[in-house]
Design an enzyme around this catalytic site. Structure first.
Site, PDB file in Angstrom:
ATOM      1  N   HIS A 217      66.495  50.879  -4.744  1.00 58.10           N
ATOM      2  CA  HIS A 217      65.032  50.760  -4.609  1.00 58.10           C
ATOM      3  C   HIS A 217      64.384  50.420  -5.949  1.00 58.10           C
ATOM      4  O   HIS A 217      63.224  50.001  -6.005  1.00 58.10           O
ATOM      5  CB  HIS A 217      64.472  52.078  -4.063  1.00 58.10           C
ATOM      6  CG  HIS A 217      63.193  51.921  -3.297  1.00 58.10           C
ATOM      7  ND1 HIS A 217      62.245  50.963  -3.596  1.00 58.10           N
ATOM      8  CD2 HIS A 217      62.693  52.604  -2.230  1.00 58.10           C
ATOM      9  CE1 HIS A 217      61.230  51.064  -2.762  1.00 58.10           C
ATOM     10  NE2 HIS A 217      61.471  52.051  -1.919  1.00 58.10           N
TER      11      HIS A 217
ATOM     12  N   ASP B 131      69.445  37.043  12.771  1.00 61.97           N
ATOM     13  CA  ASP B 131      70.514  36.441  13.574  1.00 61.97           C
ATOM     14  C   ASP B 131      71.463  35.687  12.644  1.00 61.97           C
ATOM     15  O   ASP B 131      71.113  34.662  12.080  1.00 61.97           O
ATOM     16  CB  ASP B 131      69.893  35.483  14.600  1.00 61.97           C
ATOM     17  CG  ASP B 131      70.929  34.785  15.461  1.00 61.97           C
ATOM     18  OD1 ASP B 131      72.144  35.028  15.274  1.00 61.97           O
ATOM     19  OD2 ASP B 131      70.519  33.975  16.311  1.00 61.97           O
TER      20      ASP B 131
END
Length: 425
Positions: free
Chosen positions: A161, A369
Protein backbone atom coordinates in the site's frame (compact mmCIF):
# COMPACT_ATOMS: atom_id res chain seq x y z
CA UNK A 1 1.58 -29.57 8.95
CA UNK A 2 -2.05 -28.56 9.43
CA UNK A 3 -4.98 -30.36 7.84
CA UNK A 4 -5.70 -27.39 5.58
CA UNK A 5 -2.15 -27.06 4.26
CA UNK A 6 -2.42 -30.65 2.97
CA UNK A 7 -4.80 -29.31 0.33
CA UNK A 8 -1.80 -27.69 -1.34
CA UNK A 9 -0.01 -30.32 -3.42
CA UNK A 10 2.66 -28.15 -5.02
CA UNK A 11 4.07 -24.63 -4.95
CA UNK A 12 6.50 -23.13 -7.44
CA UNK A 13 7.99 -19.64 -7.47
CA UNK A 14 9.32 -17.43 -10.24
CA UNK A 15 10.60 -13.88 -10.41
CA UNK A 16 8.89 -11.86 -13.16
CA UNK A 17 10.77 -8.80 -14.39
CA UNK A 18 9.49 -5.92 -16.54
CA UNK A 19 9.51 -6.77 -20.25
CA UNK A 20 11.42 -3.59 -21.06
CA UNK A 21 14.08 -2.07 -18.78
CA UNK A 22 13.06 1.04 -16.86
CA UNK A 23 14.74 4.16 -18.30
CA UNK A 24 17.46 5.74 -16.16
CA UNK A 25 15.32 8.89 -15.84
CA UNK A 26 12.64 6.88 -14.01
CA UNK A 27 14.91 4.76 -11.81
CA UNK A 28 14.27 6.84 -8.67
CA UNK A 29 10.57 7.05 -7.88
CA UNK A 30 9.98 9.63 -5.16
CA UNK A 31 7.22 8.81 -2.71
CA UNK A 32 4.62 11.53 -2.32
CA UNK A 33 3.54 12.96 1.03
CA UNK A 34 0.37 10.85 0.72
CA UNK A 35 2.48 7.71 0.08
CA UNK A 36 4.53 8.53 3.17
CA UNK A 37 1.37 8.52 5.30
CA UNK A 38 0.58 4.90 4.43
CA UNK A 39 2.19 2.08 6.37
CA UNK A 40 3.93 -0.79 4.56
CA UNK A 41 1.02 -3.22 4.56
CA UNK A 42 0.56 -5.64 1.64
CA UNK A 43 -3.07 -5.23 0.53
CA UNK A 44 -4.59 -8.50 -0.77
CA UNK A 45 -7.17 -9.20 -3.45
CA UNK A 46 -8.19 -12.46 -5.10
CA UNK A 47 -10.23 -13.08 -8.25
CA UNK A 48 -11.98 -16.45 -8.67
CA UNK A 49 -12.59 -17.94 -12.12
CA UNK A 50 -14.55 -21.20 -11.57
CA UNK A 51 -14.84 -22.14 -15.22
CA UNK A 52 -12.47 -21.12 -17.99
CA UNK A 53 -13.90 -20.48 -21.46
CA UNK A 54 -13.76 -23.29 -24.03
CA UNK A 55 -10.55 -21.96 -25.56
CA UNK A 56 -8.76 -22.42 -22.26
CA UNK A 57 -10.59 -25.21 -20.46
CA UNK A 58 -8.53 -28.04 -21.99
CA UNK A 59 -5.14 -26.36 -21.89
CA UNK A 60 -2.49 -27.60 -19.44
CA UNK A 61 -2.02 -25.59 -16.26
CA UNK A 62 1.49 -24.53 -17.27
CA UNK A 63 0.08 -22.83 -20.41
CA UNK A 64 -2.26 -20.73 -18.24
CA UNK A 65 0.66 -19.84 -15.99
CA UNK A 66 2.89 -18.82 -18.91
CA UNK A 67 0.06 -16.71 -20.35
CA UNK A 68 -0.17 -14.76 -17.08
CA UNK A 69 3.59 -14.50 -16.60
CA UNK A 70 4.20 -13.04 -20.06
CA UNK A 71 1.42 -10.47 -19.77
CA UNK A 72 2.51 -9.60 -16.22
CA UNK A 73 6.02 -8.90 -17.50
CA UNK A 74 4.60 -6.55 -20.12
CA UNK A 75 2.34 -4.63 -17.74
CA UNK A 76 5.18 -4.21 -15.24
CA UNK A 77 6.92 -2.06 -17.85
CA UNK A 78 4.17 0.52 -17.22
CA UNK A 79 3.95 -0.13 -13.45
CA UNK A 80 7.71 -0.25 -12.95
CA UNK A 81 7.84 0.83 -9.24
CA UNK A 82 6.21 -2.51 -8.31
CA UNK A 83 9.32 -4.32 -9.52
CA UNK A 84 11.69 -2.16 -7.46
CA UNK A 85 12.82 -1.85 -3.86
CA UNK A 86 11.61 0.54 -1.18
CA UNK A 87 14.20 2.96 0.18
CA UNK A 88 12.95 3.74 3.70
CA UNK A 89 10.01 6.15 3.52
CA UNK A 90 11.62 8.26 0.82
CA UNK A 91 11.65 6.59 -2.58
CA UNK A 92 11.55 3.39 -4.62
CA UNK A 93 14.67 2.21 -6.42
CA UNK A 94 13.11 1.11 -9.72
CA UNK A 95 15.85 -1.44 -10.43
CA UNK A 96 13.66 -4.02 -12.25
CA UNK A 97 14.42 -6.68 -9.62
CA UNK A 98 11.01 -8.12 -10.40
CA UNK A 99 8.01 -9.49 -8.51
CA UNK A 100 7.35 -12.88 -6.95
CA UNK A 101 4.92 -15.13 -8.83
CA UNK A 102 3.77 -18.34 -7.12
CA UNK A 103 1.86 -21.17 -8.78
CA UNK A 104 0.06 -23.73 -6.67
CA UNK A 105 -2.36 -26.65 -6.93
CA UNK A 106 -5.20 -26.95 -4.44
CA UNK A 107 -6.74 -30.39 -4.06
CA UNK A 108 -10.39 -29.45 -3.66
CA UNK A 109 -13.15 -27.84 -5.76
CA UNK A 110 -13.39 -24.08 -5.81
CA UNK A 111 -17.00 -24.25 -4.60
CA UNK A 112 -15.71 -24.95 -1.08
CA UNK A 113 -13.94 -21.59 -1.13
CA UNK A 114 -16.76 -19.61 -2.77
CA UNK A 115 -19.17 -20.76 -0.05
CA UNK A 116 -17.02 -19.04 2.60
CA UNK A 117 -14.17 -17.12 0.93
CA UNK A 118 -13.09 -15.24 4.08
CA UNK A 119 -12.53 -18.28 6.30
CA UNK A 120 -8.98 -18.43 7.68
CA UNK A 121 -8.51 -21.91 6.24
CA UNK A 122 -8.97 -20.52 2.74
CA UNK A 123 -5.99 -18.15 2.94
CA UNK A 124 -4.05 -20.67 0.87
CA UNK A 125 -5.18 -18.82 -2.28
CA UNK A 126 -2.78 -16.03 -1.25
CA UNK A 127 1.03 -16.09 -1.10
CA UNK A 128 1.88 -17.55 2.31
CA UNK A 129 2.30 -14.89 5.01
CA UNK A 130 1.90 -11.92 2.67
CA UNK A 131 -1.72 -10.63 2.99
CA UNK A 132 -2.04 -7.86 5.59
CA UNK A 133 1.68 -8.28 6.42
CA UNK A 134 3.67 -5.27 7.57
CA UNK A 135 7.18 -4.71 6.21
CA UNK A 136 7.17 -7.89 4.10
CA UNK A 137 10.77 -8.55 3.04
CA UNK A 138 9.98 -9.81 -0.46
CA UNK A 139 8.83 -7.91 -3.54
CA UNK A 140 6.53 -4.88 -3.43
CA UNK A 141 3.92 -6.86 -5.36
CA UNK A 142 3.40 -10.62 -4.92
CA UNK A 143 1.17 -12.83 -7.06
CA UNK A 144 -0.25 -16.33 -6.83
CA UNK A 145 -2.05 -18.48 -9.40
CA UNK A 146 -4.00 -21.30 -7.76
CA UNK A 147 -5.34 -24.26 -9.78
CA UNK A 148 -8.31 -26.11 -8.25
CA UNK A 149 -9.04 -29.74 -9.05
CA UNK A 150 -12.38 -28.71 -10.61
CA UNK A 151 -10.53 -26.81 -13.37
CA UNK A 152 -11.12 -23.34 -11.94
CA UNK A 153 -8.36 -20.91 -11.01
CA UNK A 154 -7.82 -18.06 -8.58
CA UNK A 155 -5.46 -15.13 -9.14
CA UNK A 156 -4.37 -13.28 -6.02
CA UNK A 157 -2.40 -10.05 -5.85
CA UNK A 158 -0.76 -8.47 -2.80
CA UNK A 159 0.37 -4.87 -3.34
CA UNK A 160 2.42 -2.77 -0.97
CA UNK A 161 0.00 0.00 0.00
CA UNK A 162 3.03 2.26 0.31
CA UNK A 163 3.05 2.75 -3.46
CA UNK A 164 -0.50 1.97 -4.57
CA UNK A 165 -4.06 2.69 -3.47
CA UNK A 166 -7.17 0.72 -4.42
CA UNK A 167 -7.65 2.72 -7.60
CA UNK A 168 -4.10 1.92 -8.71
CA UNK A 169 -4.59 -1.76 -7.88
CA UNK A 170 -7.80 -1.87 -9.92
CA UNK A 171 -6.18 -0.10 -12.88
CA UNK A 172 -3.21 -2.44 -12.76
CA UNK A 173 -5.44 -5.53 -12.63
CA UNK A 174 -7.49 -4.44 -15.63
CA UNK A 175 -4.44 -3.32 -17.63
CA UNK A 176 -2.84 -6.70 -16.96
CA UNK A 177 -6.04 -8.44 -18.07
CA UNK A 178 -6.23 -6.28 -21.22
CA UNK A 179 -2.69 -7.23 -22.23
CA UNK A 180 -3.36 -10.91 -21.47
CA UNK A 181 -6.50 -10.84 -23.65
CA UNK A 182 -4.75 -9.05 -26.48
CA UNK A 183 -0.93 -9.17 -26.31
CA UNK A 184 -0.61 -6.38 -28.90
CA UNK A 185 -2.53 -4.00 -26.60
CA UNK A 186 0.54 -3.41 -24.42
CA UNK A 187 1.49 -0.61 -26.79
CA UNK A 188 -1.93 1.10 -26.71
CA UNK A 189 -2.91 1.12 -23.04
CA UNK A 190 -5.75 3.59 -22.51
CA UNK A 191 -4.08 6.41 -20.59
CA UNK A 192 -0.59 5.22 -19.66
CA UNK A 193 -0.12 5.25 -15.87
CA UNK A 194 1.92 8.11 -14.39
CA UNK A 195 3.73 7.72 -11.07
CA UNK A 196 4.19 11.43 -10.44
CA UNK A 197 2.23 12.01 -7.24
CA UNK A 198 5.28 13.65 -5.64
CA UNK A 199 4.98 16.55 -8.10
CA UNK A 200 1.60 17.39 -6.51
CA UNK A 201 2.39 16.29 -2.94
CA UNK A 202 6.14 16.64 -2.35
CA UNK A 203 7.56 14.31 0.32
CA UNK A 204 8.63 15.76 3.66
CA UNK A 205 11.47 14.78 6.01
CA UNK A 206 9.36 14.66 9.18
CA UNK A 207 8.82 11.28 10.90
CA UNK A 208 5.22 10.40 9.95
CA UNK A 209 4.95 7.07 11.79
CA UNK A 210 2.44 8.55 14.29
CA UNK A 211 0.30 9.97 11.48
CA UNK A 212 -0.25 6.89 9.33
CA UNK A 213 -3.72 6.70 7.82
CA UNK A 214 -3.97 2.90 8.17
CA UNK A 215 -2.93 1.74 11.66
CA UNK A 216 -0.87 -1.34 12.38
CA UNK A 217 -2.84 -4.33 13.60
CA UNK A 218 -2.87 -5.28 17.23
CA UNK A 219 -1.91 -8.79 18.31
CA UNK A 220 -5.49 -9.91 18.95
CA UNK A 221 -7.24 -12.29 16.55
CA UNK A 222 -9.23 -10.73 13.71
CA UNK A 223 -12.18 -12.20 11.85
CA UNK A 224 -13.29 -11.21 8.36
CA UNK A 225 -16.94 -11.55 7.38
CA UNK A 226 -18.94 -10.24 4.45
CA UNK A 227 -22.41 -8.67 4.41
CA UNK A 228 -24.64 -7.97 1.42
CA UNK A 229 -26.98 -4.99 1.00
CA UNK A 230 -29.53 -5.51 -1.79
CA UNK A 231 -30.76 -2.66 -3.98
CA UNK A 232 -34.09 -2.62 -2.14
CA UNK A 233 -32.42 -2.39 1.28
CA UNK A 234 -30.17 0.42 0.04
CA UNK A 235 -33.27 2.27 -1.17
CA UNK A 236 -34.89 1.87 2.26
CA UNK A 237 -31.81 3.27 4.02
CA UNK A 238 -31.66 6.20 1.61
CA UNK A 239 -35.34 6.95 2.16
CA UNK A 240 -34.77 7.08 5.91
CA UNK A 241 -31.95 9.61 5.41
CA UNK A 242 -33.90 11.79 2.94
CA UNK A 243 -37.02 11.87 5.12
CA UNK A 244 -35.18 12.78 8.31
CA UNK A 245 -32.48 15.17 7.12
CA UNK A 246 -31.61 17.82 4.56
CA UNK A 247 -29.27 15.48 2.68
CA UNK A 248 -30.51 14.87 -0.85
CA UNK A 249 -29.45 12.02 -3.13
CA UNK A 250 -27.34 10.15 -0.55
CA UNK A 251 -24.92 7.77 -2.25
CA UNK A 252 -24.52 4.04 -1.64
CA UNK A 253 -21.15 4.74 -0.03
CA UNK A 254 -22.61 7.34 2.32
CA UNK A 255 -25.58 5.34 3.57
CA UNK A 256 -23.72 2.04 3.92
CA UNK A 257 -20.71 3.67 5.60
CA UNK A 258 -22.96 5.50 8.05
CA UNK A 259 -25.10 2.44 8.80
CA UNK A 260 -22.10 0.14 9.34
CA UNK A 261 -20.46 2.75 11.56
CA UNK A 262 -23.67 3.15 13.57
CA UNK A 263 -24.06 -0.60 14.12
CA UNK A 264 -20.36 -1.09 14.90
CA UNK A 265 -20.57 1.61 17.57
CA UNK A 266 -23.76 0.14 19.02
CA UNK A 267 -22.49 -3.44 19.22
CA UNK A 268 -19.16 -2.33 20.66
CA UNK A 269 -21.12 -0.22 23.16
CA UNK A 270 -19.15 2.96 22.51
CA UNK A 271 -20.39 6.49 21.92
CA UNK A 272 -17.20 8.53 21.59
CA UNK A 273 -15.59 7.36 18.37
CA UNK A 274 -14.13 8.48 15.05
CA UNK A 275 -14.84 7.28 11.51
CA UNK A 276 -12.10 7.71 8.90
CA UNK A 277 -12.65 7.75 5.17
CA UNK A 278 -10.65 8.96 2.20
CA UNK A 279 -11.52 11.41 -0.56
CA UNK A 280 -10.38 10.46 -4.04
CA UNK A 281 -8.18 13.16 -5.57
CA UNK A 282 -8.85 12.12 -9.16
CA UNK A 283 -9.88 14.89 -9.94
CA UNK A 284 -8.23 17.36 -9.35
CA UNK A 285 -5.35 15.03 -10.29
CA UNK A 286 -5.51 13.32 -13.71
CA UNK A 287 -7.19 9.90 -13.68
CA UNK A 288 -3.98 8.17 -14.78
CA UNK A 289 -2.01 9.42 -11.75
CA UNK A 290 -1.04 6.27 -9.84
CA UNK A 291 0.11 5.83 -6.25
CA UNK A 292 -1.80 6.93 -3.15
CA UNK A 293 -3.96 9.80 -4.29
CA UNK A 294 -6.56 10.02 -1.55
CA UNK A 295 -6.89 12.57 1.23
CA UNK A 296 -8.15 11.37 4.64
CA UNK A 297 -11.09 12.99 6.40
CA UNK A 298 -13.02 12.02 9.51
CA UNK A 299 -16.14 12.58 11.56
CA UNK A 300 -16.28 12.47 15.34
CA UNK A 301 -19.16 11.21 17.47
CA UNK A 302 -19.36 12.04 21.17
CA UNK A 303 -22.94 11.53 22.34
CA UNK A 304 -25.97 9.38 21.49
CA UNK A 305 -27.81 12.27 19.80
CA UNK A 306 -25.23 12.10 16.99
CA UNK A 307 -25.66 8.35 16.39
CA UNK A 308 -28.75 8.53 14.18
CA UNK A 309 -28.29 7.43 10.57
CA UNK A 310 -29.36 10.79 9.02
CA UNK A 311 -27.02 12.66 11.38
CA UNK A 312 -24.04 10.49 10.47
CA UNK A 313 -24.73 10.74 6.73
CA UNK A 314 -25.04 14.52 7.09
CA UNK A 315 -21.71 14.78 8.88
CA UNK A 316 -20.00 12.55 6.30
CA UNK A 317 -21.39 14.62 3.42
CA UNK A 318 -20.33 17.89 5.08
CA UNK A 319 -16.77 16.69 5.85
CA UNK A 320 -16.28 15.30 2.35
CA UNK A 321 -17.66 18.34 0.53
CA UNK A 322 -15.66 20.79 2.64
CA UNK A 323 -12.43 18.93 1.83
CA UNK A 324 -13.35 18.60 -1.85
CA UNK A 325 -14.07 22.33 -2.06
CA UNK A 326 -10.66 23.15 -0.59
CA UNK A 327 -8.90 21.14 -3.31
CA UNK A 328 -11.16 22.49 -6.05
CA UNK A 329 -10.40 26.11 -5.14
CA UNK A 330 -6.66 25.57 -4.63
CA UNK A 331 -3.69 25.77 -6.94
CA UNK A 332 -1.66 22.53 -7.33
CA UNK A 333 1.18 24.01 -5.25
CA UNK A 334 -1.29 24.36 -2.34
CA UNK A 335 -2.40 20.71 -2.32
CA UNK A 336 0.27 19.64 0.16
CA UNK A 337 -0.86 22.15 2.79
CA UNK A 338 -4.48 21.01 2.48
CA UNK A 339 -3.42 17.38 2.95
CA UNK A 340 -1.27 18.27 5.96
CA UNK A 341 -4.18 20.12 7.56
CA UNK A 342 -6.45 17.09 6.96
CA UNK A 343 -3.91 14.79 8.60
CA UNK A 344 -3.50 17.07 11.61
CA UNK A 345 -7.28 17.19 11.98
CA UNK A 346 -7.33 13.37 11.87
CA UNK A 347 -4.89 13.23 14.80
CA UNK A 348 -6.88 15.85 16.71
CA UNK A 349 -10.13 13.87 16.27
CA UNK A 350 -8.62 10.49 17.09
CA UNK A 351 -10.39 8.62 19.89
CA UNK A 352 -10.07 5.33 21.73
CA UNK A 353 -12.49 3.75 19.24
CA UNK A 354 -11.51 4.39 15.63
CA UNK A 355 -13.26 2.88 12.62
CA UNK A 356 -11.85 2.83 9.07
CA UNK A 357 -13.94 2.69 5.92
CA UNK A 358 -12.71 2.25 2.35
CA UNK A 359 -14.96 2.27 -0.70
CA UNK A 360 -14.15 0.57 -4.01
CA UNK A 361 -17.69 1.07 -5.34
CA UNK A 362 -17.59 1.66 -9.12
CA UNK A 363 -14.07 0.20 -9.31
CA UNK A 364 -14.35 -2.35 -12.18
CA UNK A 365 -12.63 -5.31 -10.50
CA UNK A 366 -15.32 -7.62 -11.91
CA UNK A 367 -14.35 -6.62 -15.48
CA UNK A 368 -10.91 -8.26 -15.25
CA UNK A 369 -11.02 -10.75 -18.13
CA UNK A 370 -7.64 -12.37 -18.85
CA UNK A 371 -9.04 -14.20 -21.86
CA UNK A 372 -11.25 -16.80 -20.18
CA UNK A 373 -14.13 -14.66 -18.93
CA UNK A 374 -14.83 -12.36 -16.00
CA UNK A 375 -14.40 -13.42 -12.37
CA UNK A 376 -17.25 -15.03 -10.46
CA UNK A 377 -16.08 -13.57 -7.17
CA UNK A 378 -13.62 -10.87 -6.05
CA UNK A 379 -12.48 -10.65 -2.42
CA UNK A 380 -10.49 -7.97 -0.57
CA UNK A 381 -9.80 -9.34 2.94
CA UNK A 382 -8.46 -6.34 4.87
CA UNK A 383 -8.23 -6.52 8.65
CA UNK A 384 -9.26 -3.66 10.96
CA UNK A 385 -11.26 -2.05 8.16
CA UNK A 386 -14.61 -2.09 6.38
CA UNK A 387 -14.31 -2.35 2.59
CA UNK A 388 -17.30 -1.47 0.42
CA UNK A 389 -17.48 -2.94 -3.07
CA UNK A 390 -19.93 -3.67 -5.86
CA UNK A 391 -21.36 -7.14 -6.31
CA UNK A 392 -20.73 -8.97 -9.56
CA UNK A 393 -24.12 -8.02 -11.01
CA UNK A 394 -23.99 -4.45 -9.64
CA UNK A 395 -27.24 -5.16 -7.82
CA UNK A 396 -26.14 -4.12 -4.35
CA UNK A 397 -23.16 -3.48 -2.09
CA UNK A 398 -20.93 -5.97 -0.32
CA UNK A 399 -19.23 -4.90 2.90
CA UNK A 400 -16.11 -6.86 3.83
CA UNK A 401 -15.72 -6.39 7.56
CA UNK A 402 -12.43 -7.00 9.35
CA UNK A 403 -12.83 -6.78 13.12
CA UNK A 404 -11.36 -8.12 16.33
CA UNK A 405 -12.91 -11.47 17.12
CA UNK A 406 -14.94 -10.33 20.15
CA UNK A 407 -16.25 -7.29 18.25
CA UNK A 408 -17.25 -9.40 15.24
CA UNK A 409 -19.13 -11.93 17.38
CA UNK A 410 -21.38 -9.10 18.64
CA UNK A 411 -21.56 -7.27 15.28
CA UNK A 412 -22.69 -10.25 13.18
CA UNK A 413 -25.57 -10.93 15.60
CA UNK A 414 -26.88 -7.36 15.64
CA UNK A 415 -30.60 -7.50 14.85
CA UNK A 416 -30.79 -4.08 13.19
CA UNK A 417 -27.79 -4.88 11.00
CA UNK A 418 -29.45 -8.11 9.88
CA UNK A 419 -32.67 -6.29 8.97
CA UNK A 420 -30.80 -4.62 6.12
CA UNK A 421 -27.75 -6.80 5.45
CA UNK A 422 -27.42 -10.51 4.77
CA UNK A 423 -24.30 -12.47 5.76
CA UNK A 424 -22.67 -13.45 2.47
CA UNK A 425 -21.39 -16.79 3.71
Amino acid sequence: MSKVSKLVSSVSKKIIKPYSPTPISLRCHKLSFLDQLICCIHTPIVLFYPKLSNTWSNKPSNVVSQHLEKSLSKVLTNYYPLAGELNDNISVDCNDNGVEFFTTKIDCPMSEFLNDPYADKHNIVYPNGVPNAYSYKGSLAVFQLSHFNCGGIAISICFSHKIADGYTLCNFTNHWATIARNPMSSEILPMAPQFNGASYFPPIKEDLSHKTFIPELETEKYLIKSFYFSSSKLAALKARVINQSEVQNPTDTEVVSAFIYQRAMATKKVVTSTLYQALSLRPPLPKNTMGNNVSPYSIHTKDEKEMGLPQIVGKLRKAKEELRKKYKNAQPNEFLYIAQDAVNEKIFNSSSSNFYMSSTIKFPFYDADFGWGKPEKVCIPLKNMFVLMDTKNRDGVEVISGMKEQDMLAFERDEELLQFASPSS
